[in-house]
Design a protein around this motif. Sequence first.
Motif, mmCIF file in Angstrom:
data_model
loop_
_atom_site.group_PDB
_atom_site.id
_atom_site.type_symbol
_atom_site.label_atom_id
_atom_site.label_comp_id
_atom_site.label_asym_id
_atom_site.label_seq_id
_atom_site.Cartn_x
_atom_site.Cartn_y
_atom_site.Cartn_z
ATOM 1 N N GLN A 28 0.829 -1.208 0.000
ATOM 2 C CA GLN A 28 0.000 0.000 0.000
ATOM 3 C C GLN A 28 0.865 1.262 0.000
ATOM 4 O OE1 GLN A 28 -2.568 -0.686 3.398
ATOM 5 N NE2 GLN A 28 -4.247 -1.310 2.060
ATOM 6 N N GLN A 29 1.961 1.235 0.766
ATOM 7 C CA GLN A 29 2.847 2.401 0.792
ATOM 8 C C GLN A 29 3.482 2.639 -0.576
ATOM 9 O OE1 GLN A 29 5.443 1.273 4.032
ATOM 10 N NE2 GLN A 29 4.293 2.498 5.512
ATOM 11 N N GLU A 30 3.882 1.563 -1.238
ATOM 12 C CA GLU A 30 4.467 1.698 -2.572
ATOM 13 C C GLU A 30 3.425 2.203 -3.561
ATOM 14 O OE1 GLU A 30 7.224 1.524 -5.727
ATOM 15 O OE2 GLU A 30 7.395 1.704 -3.537
ATOM 16 N N THR A 31 2.180 1.743 -3.427
ATOM 17 C CA THR A 31 1.106 2.204 -4.302
ATOM 18 C C THR A 31 0.860 3.699 -4.116
ATOM 19 O OG1 THR A 31 0.034 0.033 -4.266
ATOM 20 C CG2 THR A 31 -1.324 1.902 -4.926
ATOM 21 N N GLN A 32 0.834 4.147 -2.856
ATOM 22 C CA GLN A 32 0.654 5.567 -2.590
ATOM 23 C C GLN A 32 1.813 6.382 -3.176
ATOM 24 O OE1 GLN A 32 0.203 6.009 1.624
ATOM 25 N NE2 GLN A 32 -1.938 5.348 1.623
ATOM 26 N N HIS B 92 -2.601 19.591 -4.558
ATOM 27 C CA HIS B 92 -3.136 18.251 -4.273
ATOM 28 C C HIS B 92 -2.053 17.331 -3.705
ATOM 29 C CE1 HIS B 92 -5.424 14.546 -4.824
ATOM 30 N NE2 HIS B 92 -4.424 14.070 -5.549
ATOM 31 N N THR B 93 -0.906 17.255 -4.358
ATOM 32 C CA THR B 93 0.152 16.345 -3.912
ATOM 33 C C THR B 93 0.761 16.789 -2.585
ATOM 34 O OG1 THR B 93 1.741 17.538 -5.321
ATOM 35 C CG2 THR B 93 0.743 15.550 -6.218
ATOM 36 N N GLU B 94 0.858 18.101 -2.362
ATOM 37 C CA GLU B 94 1.392 18.598 -1.094
ATOM 38 C C GLU B 94 0.493 18.173 0.067
ATOM 39 O OE1 GLU B 94 4.427 20.699 0.928
ATOM 40 O OE2 GLU B 94 4.234 20.515 -1.245
ATOM 41 N N ALA B 95 -0.813 18.277 -0.130
ATOM 42 C CA ALA B 95 -1.760 17.869 0.904
ATOM 43 C C ALA B 95 -1.667 16.367 1.160
ATOM 44 C CB ALA B 95 -3.182 18.261 0.509
ATOM 45 N N LEU B 96 -1.584 15.576 0.090
ATOM 46 C CA LEU B 96 -1.494 14.119 0.243
ATOM 47 C C LEU B 96 -0.212 13.712 0.955
ATOM 48 C CD1 LEU B 96 -2.885 12.503 -3.025
ATOM 49 C CD2 LEU B 96 -4.024 12.852 -0.834
ATOM 50 N N LYS B 97 0.895 14.348 0.627
ATOM 51 C CA LYS B 97 2.159 14.016 1.291
ATOM 52 C C LYS B 97 2.061 14.264 2.794
ATOM 53 C CE LYS B 97 5.367 14.837 -2.543
ATOM 54 N NZ LYS B 97 6.434 15.726 -3.045
ATOM 55 N N SER B 98 1.447 15.365 3.166
ATOM 56 C CA SER B 98 1.273 15.685 4.579
ATOM 57 C C SER B 98 0.407 14.632 5.266
ATOM 58 C CB SER B 98 0.632 17.071 4.727
ATOM 59 O OG SER B 98 0.342 17.346 6.075
ATOM 60 N N ILE B 99 -0.642 14.186 4.585
ATOM 61 C CA ILE B 99 -1.549 13.180 5.141
ATOM 62 C C ILE B 99 -0.824 11.845 5.323
ATOM 63 C CG2 ILE B 99 -3.546 11.736 4.559
ATOM 64 C CD1 ILE B 99 -4.737 14.326 3.265
ATOM 65 N N GLN C 256 -4.851 6.029 3.159
ATOM 66 C CA GLN C 256 -5.294 5.469 1.890
ATOM 67 C C GLN C 256 -6.685 5.955 1.534
ATOM 68 O OE1 GLN C 256 -3.525 3.893 -0.280
ATOM 69 N NE2 GLN C 256 -5.223 3.602 -1.732
ATOM 70 N N ALA C 257 -7.543 6.105 2.538
ATOM 71 C CA ALA C 257 -8.889 6.631 2.297
ATOM 72 C C ALA C 257 -8.823 8.054 1.762
ATOM 73 C CB ALA C 257 -9.709 6.588 3.595
ATOM 74 N N GLY D 172 -9.127 11.836 -2.713
ATOM 75 C CA GLY D 172 -8.472 12.911 -3.439
ATOM 76 C C GLY D 172 -8.533 12.756 -4.947
ATOM 77 N N ARG D 173 -8.664 11.522 -5.430
ATOM 78 C CA ARG D 173 -8.752 11.306 -6.879
ATOM 79 C C ARG D 173 -9.958 12.024 -7.473
ATOM 80 N NH1 ARG D 173 -7.970 4.846 -6.151
ATOM 81 N NH2 ARG D 173 -5.751 4.848 -5.602
ATOM 82 N N ILE D 174 -11.021 12.073 -6.702
ATOM 83 C CA ILE D 174 -12.231 12.751 -7.164
ATOM 84 C C ILE D 174 -12.133 14.253 -6.929
ATOM 85 C CG2 ILE D 174 -14.736 12.934 -6.843
ATOM 86 C CD1 ILE D 174 -14.698 10.005 -5.918
ATOM 87 N N LEU D 175 -11.606 14.612 -5.756
ATOM 88 C CA LEU D 175 -11.580 16.017 -5.369
ATOM 89 C C LEU D 175 -10.679 16.847 -6.286
ATOM 90 C CD1 LEU D 175 -13.246 17.023 -2.940
ATOM 91 C CD2 LEU D 175 -11.080 17.410 -1.752
#
Length: 288
Positions: free
Chosen positions: A150-154, A241-248, A258-259, A264-267
């Motif tokens: 999962q970490q590699e997928t993210q 988008h990517t900055e927010a995901l990295k922080s999460i 992962q949720a 985020g894919r939709i947002l």
Amino acid sequence: MMTAAALQSVVPRPETIRVLVVEDNPTDILLLEEALSSHPAPLFEITAARSLAECRLHLGRGRFDVVLLDLSLPDSAGLNTLREVRDGFPEIPVLVMTGLEREDLGLRAMEAGAQDYLQKGHVQTPLLGAFIRYAVERFHLRAGIQTAIQQETQRREIQSIERLSERPDTSVSSRIYSGLSIKEACPEEYSRMVAAYYAQLDRSLDQRIYKTSNTTSSGLLDIAQSIGYLRGGPRDVVEIHTEALKSIIETLPLAKSQAYVEEGRILVLELMGYLVAYYRNYYTGQAK
């Protein structure tokens, strides 16, 4: 069949294994306690619960390495008992206990998420302690592999999105990307947008999971207008988008992060749509 010595050689010896026995028959509890207390290594710390409600109470209050679960309890019966425990505490392996005549139930329990099953008539076998230890180690090994996947997928998902913000070597795209990004030109405003986008991810996830009345439309529209006002473009949307995901991903547990990634894919597409609408209105004289 593997011997006790063979099992012990396969799996490294952990420290004390904390076992929650969920069983309403005092005799069966006593047999398990005697079998595990006589096992030479490792040590087993046993706690008994006589109902599903008592099981939840113990799991909520303390830390356990494994649950030995009888599927016939005063307040729950059958595979639903297993599902209740697995849904509430997925991080703990569950070994189901069945009668000698119900091996089929044990197999179905494994299909429903049990790590393994044991038959009550065999609880006094000298293999019992090694069997439990091996099941616990196997559960955590599989969990570790799933976590790594999962970490590699993210990581790959974020990398693929980040490529969208790179400057391609074409005459058209070079003009689009010629200016500084918002992150480079207005770092404080960029940080505010990232925080606002993070908040919208929170609201969107709450709305989907808890069916709340939160709406993200107005918040995303505000972010899009801020990006447009600073003459930002798709690259800036991707960076926010990517900055927010990295922080999460850095601050939240894997399952929860992962949720957020999936939401985020939709947002991000919705935010991109609002930015397109902003520029459409701008060039038709409806926005400033």
